[in-house]
Design an enzyme around this catalytic site. Structure first.
Site, PDB file in Angstrom:
ATOM      1  N   ASN A 149       0.872  -1.283  -0.073  1.00  0.00           N
ATOM      2  CA  ASN A 149      -0.004   0.061  -0.033  1.00  0.00           C
ATOM      3  C   ASN A 149       0.951   1.331  -0.021  1.00  0.00           C
ATOM      4  O   ASN A 149       0.457   2.474  -0.458  1.00  0.00           O
ATOM      5  CB  ASN A 149      -1.219  -0.124   0.956  1.00  0.00           C
ATOM      6  CG  ASN A 149      -0.480  -0.203   2.664  1.00  0.00           C
ATOM      7  OD1 ASN A 149       0.652  -0.523   2.702  1.00  0.00           O
ATOM      8  ND2 ASN A 149      -1.070   0.291   3.347  1.00  0.00           N
ATOM      9  N   GLY A 224       2.783  -5.531   7.261  1.00  0.00           N
ATOM     10  CA  GLY A 224       1.861  -6.433   6.455  1.00  0.00           C
ATOM     11  C   GLY A 224       0.554  -6.829   7.496  1.00  0.00           C
ATOM     12  O   GLY A 224       0.456  -6.286   8.358  1.00  0.00           O
ATOM     13  N   SER A 225       0.166  -7.885   6.814  1.00  0.00           N
ATOM     14  CA  SER A 225      -1.341  -8.295   7.785  1.00  0.00           C
ATOM     15  C   SER A 225      -1.040  -9.090   9.036  1.00  0.00           C
ATOM     16  O   SER A 225       0.200  -9.504   9.229  1.00  0.00           O
ATOM     17  CB  SER A 225      -2.090  -9.158   6.681  1.00  0.00           C
ATOM     18  OG  SER A 225      -1.403 -10.288   6.416  1.00  0.00           O
ATOM     19  N   VAL A 226      -2.136  -8.919   9.858  1.00  0.00           N
ATOM     20  CA  VAL A 226      -1.885  -9.771  10.984  1.00  0.00           C
ATOM     21  C   VAL A 226      -1.606 -11.283  10.840  1.00  0.00           C
ATOM     22  O   VAL A 226      -0.987 -11.678  11.522  1.00  0.00           O
ATOM     23  CB  VAL A 226      -3.210  -9.548  12.136  1.00  0.00           C
ATOM     24  CG1 VAL A 226      -3.277 -10.498  13.230  1.00  0.00           C
ATOM     25  CG2 VAL A 226      -3.212  -8.105  12.306  1.00  0.00           C
ATOM     26  N   GLY A 229       1.976 -11.763  10.059  1.00  0.00           N
ATOM     27  CA  GLY A 229       2.538 -11.406  11.096  1.00  0.00           C
ATOM     28  C   GLY A 229       2.690 -12.365  12.183  1.00  0.00           C
ATOM     29  O   GLY A 229       3.762 -12.619  12.955  1.00  0.00           O
ATOM     30  N   GLU A 244       4.919  -4.481  12.158  1.00  0.00           N
ATOM     31  CA  GLU A 244       3.952  -3.357  11.876  1.00  0.00           C
ATOM     32  C   GLU A 244       2.807  -3.758  11.173  1.00  0.00           C
ATOM     33  O   GLU A 244       2.700  -4.100   9.919  1.00  0.00           O
ATOM     34  CB  GLU A 244       4.532  -2.235  11.273  1.00  0.00           C
ATOM     35  CG  GLU A 244       5.728  -1.556  11.915  1.00  0.00           C
ATOM     36  CD  GLU A 244       5.604  -0.793  13.222  1.00  0.00           C
ATOM     37  OE1 GLU A 244       4.328  -0.485  13.095  1.00  0.00           O
ATOM     38  OE2 GLU A 244       6.491  -0.587  13.889  1.00  0.00           O
ATOM     39  N   CYS A 278      -3.089   1.254   6.638  1.00  0.00           N
ATOM     40  CA  CYS A 278      -3.253   0.440   8.089  1.00  0.00           C
ATOM     41  C   CYS A 278      -3.821   1.422   9.145  1.00  0.00           C
ATOM     42  O   CYS A 278      -4.579   0.904   9.788  1.00  0.00           O
ATOM     43  CB  CYS A 278      -1.760  -0.029   8.421  1.00  0.00           C
ATOM     44  SG  CYS A 278      -0.716   1.535   8.544  1.00  0.00           S
TER      45      CYS A 278
END
Ligand code: NAP
Length: 470
Positions: A149, A224-226, A229, A244, A278
Site C-alpha cells: 500500500n 503487513g497483515s496480522v 505477522g 507493523e 493501515c
C-alpha cells in the site's frame, strides 16, 4: 526489473508480471526467486557486514544524504511508477515520495546520534568501583518484508534506519508492487558497497518464509497483515522481530464536536489511498444526537471525490490494488447490508475501482468492522454516549491508532487514556503520521515501533562494557 544481490542484477527464468490495476496492462516483470536465490542474498549480506562496520558514521550519513539528493532529482519519475503499480492518484504518490525523502533524511541525521550511556553499577549490590557504559551495535543482517500500500516509504522506514545503524539489508518487496522499491535500492547500491542492500523478489510464502527461518538473518522487520505477522512471529526463533500489522482504527465523533472538521477528517481518513491504509479510519463512531447531520454532511463531501485515471491530477480516488481486492470489499459491504446496514452513497464496483462509500447503521458485530476492511468505506456506528463510544472503540483485536473529535477537554482526555491504541489523536483522524513519531500498535496491531529514532532501538543491540577500576 532484475533483483539486486551482492551489487549485481540477477534474473530468473520464472517471471511474475506487475500489472497496472487501472487498465490491466503489464508494466514490467520481476523474477520469481526461490530458496537458492534467497540463500545467495543472505550470503552476500553477511559478506558485506564488515564493509559497513568499517565506515564512519559521518560517511554513512553523507552517503544516505547523497541518496536523498538522487531521490529528490527523480521525484516525478518515482511518483509515476508508484501510481502505475499501485493505482493511487498521482498527487498521493508525490506525497509518498516526499515522505520517503523525509524518512531517508531523518535516518541520515540520526546516523550521527547513536549514543550509548554510562551506567552507575554502584547503584546495585557489589557494583562499587566500576566504570561502565553501553554501546549500540548493529544487529547484523536485517530482512525487510513490506506491503503493497505504501511500498516506497514503508520500505525506506526499514532500510534507511537499518543501514544508518550499519546493518546490511535484504528486502523482500510485495509481489504486486515491487518496482519502486527495486528502483530505490539501485540508488542505494550506487552509494554503498555491494551486498549492503539486496532485493529478492518472489512469493512471501517461499522466499519471505525462508528469510524468516534462516539462522543467518539477525532481524526481521515486517509490515503487513496480522495473519502473516502471526506466522512470522511463530517462525522467527530467537531473532529480533518488529511487526507493523493491520489496523481497525476507530474515530469517535461526540455531540460537541466541530462537525465540519470531523467530516473533513473522515474524508481523508477513510478514502485516502482508496482506504488501503493501515491507520485508515475503519470505524466512525458517532453520538446519535448528531448522527443524522454528520451523515448528511459526510455524504455531501464524499460525492465530491473524483474517481478516474490515477495519473490524472484531478483524480482523488484511484483503484484498489487489484480487482480481486475490490471484489472482497464489495462482498463485505453486501454482507453488512444483508444484516441491516444502509448504503448512503457509493457501493459500486467497476473492475479494481470501488466507489467511495458511506454505510450507516453498522453494528459492531458486522464483518465490515470486525475485520480490517481494506477499501474506501466509512462505516457509521451510532452510539448513545461517550462510555458506549469507548467501549465500541476497544471492542477489536486491533489497536493501531485512534481519533476523537470533541470540544470538551475531559472527554478528550478520557479517550486518550482509555482507548487501547498506539496513538490517540484529539480533533484529528487516526490517519495521520509524521515520519519521526513513534509508530506502532497495541494488541494484534504489532510489536515494536518505527519512526526513525525509535526504529534505531529495534535495529541495534546493546552491549555493556564494565571496567573494574579497583
Ligand atoms: P501481506 O499479505 O501480509 O504481505 C506483506 C508482505 O509479506 C509481502 O511482501 C508478502 O509477499 C509477504 N509475505 C506473505 N506471506 C509471507 C510469509 N509466509 N512469510 C514471510 N513473508 C510473507 O500484507 P499486504 O496485503 O501486502 O498489506 C496489507 C496489510 O498490511 C494490511 O493489513 C495493512 O493494515 C498492513 N499494513 C500495516 C502497516 C503498519 O505500519 N502497521 C502499514 C501498512 C500496511 P507477497 O506479496 O509475495 O505475498
Amino acid at each position: 526489473m532484475d533483483m539486486l544481490i551482492g551489487g549485481k542484477h540477477i534474473s530468473s527464468d520464472d517471471l511474475a508480471e506487475v500489472k497496472n490495476p487501472y487498465n490491466g496492462e503489464v508494466i514490467d516483470t520481476v523474477p520469481i526467486a526461490h530458496r537458492q536465490t534467497a540463500d545467495l542474498a543472505i550470503m552476500e549480506a553477511n559478506k558485506a557486514k564488515e564493509s559497513l562496520i568499517e565506515m564512519s558514521a559521518f560517511k554513512v550519513s553523507n552517503k544516505l544524504l547523497n541518496v536523498v539528493k538522487k531521490l529528490e532529482d527523480k521525484r516525478e519519475e518515482f511518483a509515476k511508477l508508484l501510481t502505475l503499480e499501485v493505482g493511487k492518484p498521482i498527487n498521493e504518490s508525490l506525497v509518498e515520495v516526499d515522505r520517503s525523502i523525509e524518512t531517508l533524511r531523518l535516518s541520515a541525521e540520526e546516523a550521527k546520534r547513536i549514543y550509548g550511556e554510562s551506567v552507575p553499577l554502584d547503584a546495585g549490590l557489589n557494583g562499587k568501583g566500576f566504570f561502565a557504559f553501553t554501546q549500540k551495535l548493529p544487529v547484523g543482517v536485517v530482512a525487510a518484508i513490506t506491503p503493497f500500500n505504501y511500498p516506497l516509504n514503508l520500505t525506506i522506514h526499514k532500510i534507511a534506519p537499518a543501514i544508518a545503524c550499519k546493518n546490511t539489508v535484504i528486502v523482500k518487496p510485495p509481489t504486486e508492487a515491487p518496482l519502486t522499491v527495486i528502483k530505490f535500492c539501485e540508488l542505494l547500491n550506487e552509494e554503498f558497497p555491494p551486498g549492503v542492500v539486496n532485493v529478492v523478489t518472489g512469493y512471501g510464502s517461499e522466499v519471505g518464509d525462508y528469510l524468516v527461518c534462516s539462522d543467518e538473518v539477525n532481524k526481521i522487520s515486517f509490515t503487513g497483515s496480522v495473519t502473516t505477522g502471526m506466522m512470522i512471529s511463530q517462525k522467527a526463533g530467537m531473532k529480533k522481530v518488529t511487526l507493523e500489522l493491520g489496523g481497525n482504527d476507530p474515530v469517535i465523533i461526540l455531540k460537541d464536536a466541530d462537525i465540519d472538521k470531523a467530516v473533513k477528517g473522515i474524508i481523508n481518513g477513510a478514502f485516502l489511498n482508496a482506504g488501503q491504509v493501515c491507520m485508515g479510519v475503519k470505524r466512525v463512531i458517532v453520538e446519535e444526537d448528531i448522527a443524522d447531520e454528520f451523515a448528511r454532511k459526510l455524504v455531501n463531501e464524499t460525492e465530491k471525490l473524483i474517481m478516474g485515471n490515477p495519473l490524472d491530477t484531478k483524480t482523488t480516488l484511484g483503484t484498489l490494488i487489484s480487482e480481486k481486492a475490490a471484489i472482497q470489499v464489495e462482498e463485505t459491504v453486501k454482507n453488512a447490508v444483508e444484516k441491516g446496514a444502509k448504503i448512503l452513497t457509493g457501493g459500486v464496483r467497476d473492475g479494481a475501482f470501488y466507489s467511495a462509500t458511506v454505510v450507516d447503521y453498522v453494528t459492531r458485530d458486522m464483518d465490515l468492522v470486525v475485520r480490517e476492511t481494506f477499501g474506501p468505506i466509512a462505516p457509521i456506528i451510532r452510539v448513545k454516549n461517550l462510555d458506549e463510544a469507548i467501549d465500541v472503540a476497544n471492542d477489536t483485536e486491533y489497536g493501531l491508532q485512534a481519533g476523537v473529535f470533541t470540544s470538551d477537554y475531559s472527554s478528550s482526555m478520557r479517550c486518550a487514556q482509555e482507548i487501547e491504541a498506539g496513538t490517540v489523536f484529539v480533533n484529528k483522524q487516526s490517519t495521520f503520521r509524521t515520519d519521526n513519531m513513534p509508530f506502532g500498535g497495541f494488541k494484534n496491531s504489532g510489536v515494536g515501533k518505527e519512526g526513525i529514532k525509535y526504529a534505531f532501538d529495534e535495529m541495534t543491540k546493546t552491549k555493556l562494557i564494565g571496567l573494574n577500576l579497583r
